[in-house]
Design an enzyme around this catalytic site. Structure first.
Site, PDB file in Angstrom:
ATOM      1  N   TYR A   1      -5.848   5.917  -6.985  1.00  0.00           N
ATOM      2  CA  TYR A   1      -6.063   5.616  -5.573  1.00  0.00           C
ATOM      3  C   TYR A   1      -7.406   4.933  -5.389  1.00  0.00           C
ATOM      4  O   TYR A   1      -8.451   5.488  -5.713  1.00  0.00           O
ATOM      5  CB  TYR A   1      -6.002   6.886  -4.728  1.00  0.00           C
ATOM      6  CG  TYR A   1      -6.016   6.592  -3.249  1.00  0.00           C
ATOM      7  CD1 TYR A   1      -4.922   5.969  -2.656  1.00  0.00           C
ATOM      8  CD2 TYR A   1      -7.115   6.881  -2.459  1.00  0.00           C
ATOM      9  CE1 TYR A   1      -4.914   5.661  -1.305  1.00  0.00           C
ATOM     10  CE2 TYR A   1      -7.122   6.594  -1.104  1.00  0.00           C
ATOM     11  CZ  TYR A   1      -6.026   5.977  -0.538  1.00  0.00           C
ATOM     12  OH  TYR A   1      -6.017   5.661   0.792  1.00  0.00           O
TER      13      TYR A   1
ATOM     14  N   TYR B   1       0.832  -1.207   0.000  1.00  0.00           N
ATOM     15  CA  TYR B   1       0.000   0.000   0.000  1.00  0.00           C
ATOM     16  C   TYR B   1       0.866   1.257   0.000  1.00  0.00           C
ATOM     17  O   TYR B   1       1.702   1.447   0.883  1.00  0.00           O
ATOM     18  CB  TYR B   1      -0.877  -0.021   1.246  1.00  0.00           C
ATOM     19  CG  TYR B   1      -2.136   0.782   1.183  1.00  0.00           C
ATOM     20  CD1 TYR B   1      -3.350   0.179   0.852  1.00  0.00           C
ATOM     21  CD2 TYR B   1      -2.151   2.131   1.505  1.00  0.00           C
ATOM     22  CE1 TYR B   1      -4.532   0.905   0.835  1.00  0.00           C
ATOM     23  CE2 TYR B   1      -3.324   2.869   1.491  1.00  0.00           C
ATOM     24  CZ  TYR B   1      -4.523   2.256   1.158  1.00  0.00           C
ATOM     25  OH  TYR B   1      -5.688   2.984   1.137  1.00  0.00           O
TER      26      TYR B   1
END
Length: 419
Positions: free
Chosen positions: A350, A300
């Site tokens: 995102y 991430y």
């Protein structure tokens, strides 16, 4: 007496390789979709069903997540697609939710509540509800959990996480130049991804000369904001054999594992240690592999630092050596263990983590959707030429790991193998 990993009979090793991701789908990543989240969700789920070779009647479970009412509930989406759910749930969450919902999907199928589950995330994260203290979120009152942060200037994720990043630099001598290499490498991968919102390659100097957002984060240390819909479909491995692609078999998943405290995680353990320290104790025994066996990671990258800290605490390198790991070429497409081969959150788009699961599924199929030529059989002929505008398929991928992140105190993870 607490049970060890070796003696704990509740460890779900019987689920290893029993479930698989069989379909993935996305919309385009944009900064102004012009569509509702309902439309984005149906578009992504339809693409995932087409990818798997499934019809609406084949999908009978829906799971979705949203953060601050920024999406559309699954009941509306199901009706639009002609799906009649035997199970559905919409949960609140952002980062770390994808891997948690994959575990939930396995559980509800195992319990006989449904057969095949579509997990989706749809939000206009740039044009409507933005994550930071701007746009719609700027008007949220200071109540509940916000009392622990907003009065002290912790308005956005960058501000919440910055103390952990700064402490890591202080304790281990991590340099801005080392951390900037995360953006540099992910931009190299994005340059070979036709879907990436930001496909331009950048240098360390580009990162360090971009404006400061919140020390130690420059603009290019931060993820992009995008509008998109994304979806993955989970079912049993024995059903997966009837779908269109080589399945991505699920070895193990960890969902929302936490430090002893979440709200003020720095009061329980070092502030520069993240939840991965605890998640790894579940992940690797359940997967029956270790970090040294993983071919590709999807860590991430809301910020460059989040990738570094997770790779450390999941054991891909020793604590304090993350700066060297992310800057020595290991993460490149041509390196020992490529990371975020689509460009990730820093460059592709995102999505709170689901696009990096999608990417690893494609890597396990040996069919990353890059610019390589397509043969007569409709499959790409991967050149493994990683120069700009070329290939991003890693050679001979057999095992991948996704490392989710919500905040320093909360994380999730997923290990998959080629079926």
């Amino acid at each position: 007496m607490p049970l060890s990993a070796e003696t704990d009979t509740t460890t779900p090793r019987h689920l290893r390789d029993k479930y698989a991701i069989v379909g993935v789908g996305e919309t385009k990543y944009s900064r102004g979709s012009g569509l509702t989240t309902r439309a984005l969700a149906t578009w992504a789920i339809r693409n995932a069903m087409e990818d798997a070779g499934l019809r609406p009647g084949d999908v009978d479970g829906l799971l979705s997540y949203q953060y601050g009412s920024d999406s559309t509930p699954s009941t509306f989406v199901a009706g639009d697609l002609g799906i009649r759910p035997n199970f559905f749930m919409d949960v609140h969450g952002g980062g770390s939710t994808t891997e948690a919902l994959i575990g939930m999907a396995m559980g509800v199928i195992e319990a006989g509540m449904c057969r095949t589950v579509a997990i989706y995330r749809a939000f206009n994260g740039y044009s409507q509800v933005r994550i930071g203290g701007t746009g719609v979120r700027a008007a949220i009152p200071v109540v509940g959990d916000a009392l622990h942060g907003r009065p002290y200037g912790w308005e956005s994720p960058g501000q919440w996480f910055a103390p952990s990043f700064m402490r890591h630099m202080h304790d281990y001598g991590t340099t801005p130049e080392q951390v900037a290499m995360v953006k540099v490498i992910h931009s190299e991968h994005a340059s070979n991804n036709p879907k990436a919102l930001y496909p331009k390659r950048v240098t360390v100097e580009d990162v360090l000369s971009s404006r400061m957002i919140c020390t130690p984060l420059h603009l290019l240390d931060c993820c992009v904001e995008t509008d998109s819909g994304t979806c993955i479909i989970v079912t049993r491995a024995d059903r997966a054999r009837d779908c269109r692609h080589v399945p991505a078999l699920i070895r193990a998943t960890v969902g929302r594992c936490c430090k002893p405290r979440i709200d003020m995680h720095y009061q329980a353990g070092p502030i520069s240690t993240v939840a991965a320290k605890y998640a790894r104790e579940i992940l690797w025994p359940n997967a029956d592999v270790g970090p040294e066996e993983i071919d590709v990671t999807g860590s991430y990258d809301a910020f460059t630092f989040t990738t570094l800290m997770q790779l450390e605490d999941y054991g891909f390198c020793a604590k304090g050596e993350g700066g060297a790991y992310v800057s020595d070429g290991t993460m490149r497409l041509s390196g020992k263990r490529p990371n975020n081969t689509s460009g990730g959150h820093l460059c592709e788009g995102y999505t709170h983590g689901i696009n990096m699961v999608i990417e690893n599924v494609r890597q396990l199929r040996h069919d990353a959707d890059d610019s390589c030529p397509v043969g007569a059989d409709g499959k790409r002929i991967h050149t493994h030429d990683y120069r700009e505008g070329g290939c991003r398929q890693v050679r001979d991928v057999e095992l991948t790991a996704n490392l989710g992140w919500a905040n320093p105190g909360t994380g999730s993870a997923l290990v998959m193998r080629r079926g």
